[in-house]
Each structure stands twice: as structure tokens, then as C-alpha cells.
Enzyme design. Sequence first.
Site, short mmCIF file in Angstrom:
data_model
loop_
_atom_site.label_atom_id
_atom_site.label_comp_id
_atom_site.label_asym_id
_atom_site.label_seq_id
_atom_site.Cartn_x
_atom_site.Cartn_y
_atom_site.Cartn_z
N SER A 236 13.07 -94.72 -122.19
CA SER A 236 13.45 -94.69 -121.22
C SER A 236 11.89 -94.94 -119.54
O SER A 236 11.22 -94.40 -119.94
CB SER A 236 14.12 -93.31 -120.55
N TYR B 132 13.99 -84.78 -120.40
CA TYR B 132 14.28 -85.57 -120.85
C TYR B 132 13.59 -86.74 -120.22
O TYR B 132 13.18 -87.44 -121.58
CB TYR B 132 15.69 -86.17 -119.80
#
Length: 275
Positions: free
Chosen positions: A140, A154
Site C-alpha cells: 500500500s 497497517y
Amino acid sequence: MSRRLSLITGASSGIGKALAQEFAANGWDLALVARREDRLRALADQLEEQHRIDTLVIAADLNDPAAPKAIVDAVESRERQIDALVNNAGFGLPGTYTRTTWKQQSDFIQLMYTSYCELVHRVMPGMEERGYGRILNVASVAGIMPGSRGHTLYSSVKSALIKFSQSLHLEGKAAGIHVSALCPGLTYSEFHDVNNTRKLVSKMPKFWWLEAEEVAKAGYDALQRNQVVCVPGLWWKFLTGLNQVLPGPASMWLMDRQSANLRNTGEEAAEKSAG
């Protein structure tokens, strides 16, 4: 002679489903992995009919530490070999670090990082022996930008996946193995519904959003070129490039300003996740 086989985790929806469609369109047989077997079978039927490929459906929960071995065993029991591995399965964990349980966080690490590493460890030796392999780790832009409030692990996990992919890229290239980290920004999918952030991220400008299909195509093309890090979309290329040239404190200030829009940090989100 059988076509090459790509194993794709998290294939039932979103970017994983789009990646399955992209590989199938390019003539790959597929081993589709996710928890929801009914969705996998519907997708498998569709892709077999549309592209005349063969599919394997493997229902598995990568939160389970036994799942990676079971998945590889399931493929080998069909007398197939894994020529491409797409690590895509994942979820978000709303709430700040102390508003979640350690069990939730350890499950997150197991699914989002440990399972990826184990699957690579199990399939890469065979790729080295055959002199051919493709490994795509879905990371990401969060792994490139500073960490934000909420969804605390995350960014760190996605950053680790990028570094992991870079090392594998260097280790595998002499054996004909391509390794890439796909780093999308905001992408239309069920992801934001599952982790209770749909209302938050919907406030972001529309030009920030990517379609799952364009992300999948960018990732597939980057993997074939052996491009180690792929950031789809001009806007996200600009933001991640800007982050790399800005002083660290400036990047952190900008992330602090945007965290409330990007991450759900409230107690309500944590309670929903725990339930």
C-alpha cells in the site's frame, strides 16, 4: 501441457478478484483462495467460461497459522505447481493500538504479514529449481507514507512487505523470479465497508480513488517487467514522491492533519471490530 498456475489469496472481492481476472485474461490457470467458498466458486465458473482456463478453489482462512501449508498441499495434491504467487488477503483493524486487543493485533500480523512470508518460503524454492517464478505482494502507499493514527500496524506491515519484496527481488532475479510490491492508494472495494471506514474515506476527493481493475492491471504489468515497487495512479505517484523529498517532520505534520479523514480511531470502531 498445462498452463502456468497463479495462486491468488483474498481472491473473492476487490483487488484480489480484479487480479484473478487480469491473470485469467492473460492465459493463466488459477488457484483461488479466500474464506468465502461460494464467491470463489462463482468467480471460478465465470473465469473458466470466459477465458477457457482451469481453476482450483481453496477455501481457507489465513488467520490460521496452519493455512499456508494446507493451501500449498491442496495445490500439489492436484498435481499442479505454483508458478506465480499473489499475496493479497487482508483486512483493516479500526481503532488506536490500546483500544484493540492483542489477539486482534496478532491475528492481523498473522494474516497480513506472516502468512505472506510463509507462502513465499514454501513456493519460492520450487520456482528457483524451475528457473521461473512470479511473486506479487499487495502492499500500500501507506507503507511509503508516515504512519497515521488508527489502524496502527497497517502502515508498518505494508512497509515491511515493501522491504521484503525488495530483498526477494534481488535474491530471485538470477533464477528468473520476478518480485514486485503493488502499492495502491484508495481503491473502490468492500475493504472500507468491512473495517467501518466507508463514511470517512468517502469524504476524500474523487480523483484520489482508483478502480480495482486499474490497480490489478498496473500490478500485473509491473510484475512482468520485474518492477520492484509499483504505485498506480498519477496522484499517488505524486504524493509518495513528495513524501520522499519532504523533510520528515513536514511529512509527519501532513499525516497528522489527514489522519482523521483516513483512519477510524474512535472507540465505536474498536468496539465494532471486537464484536
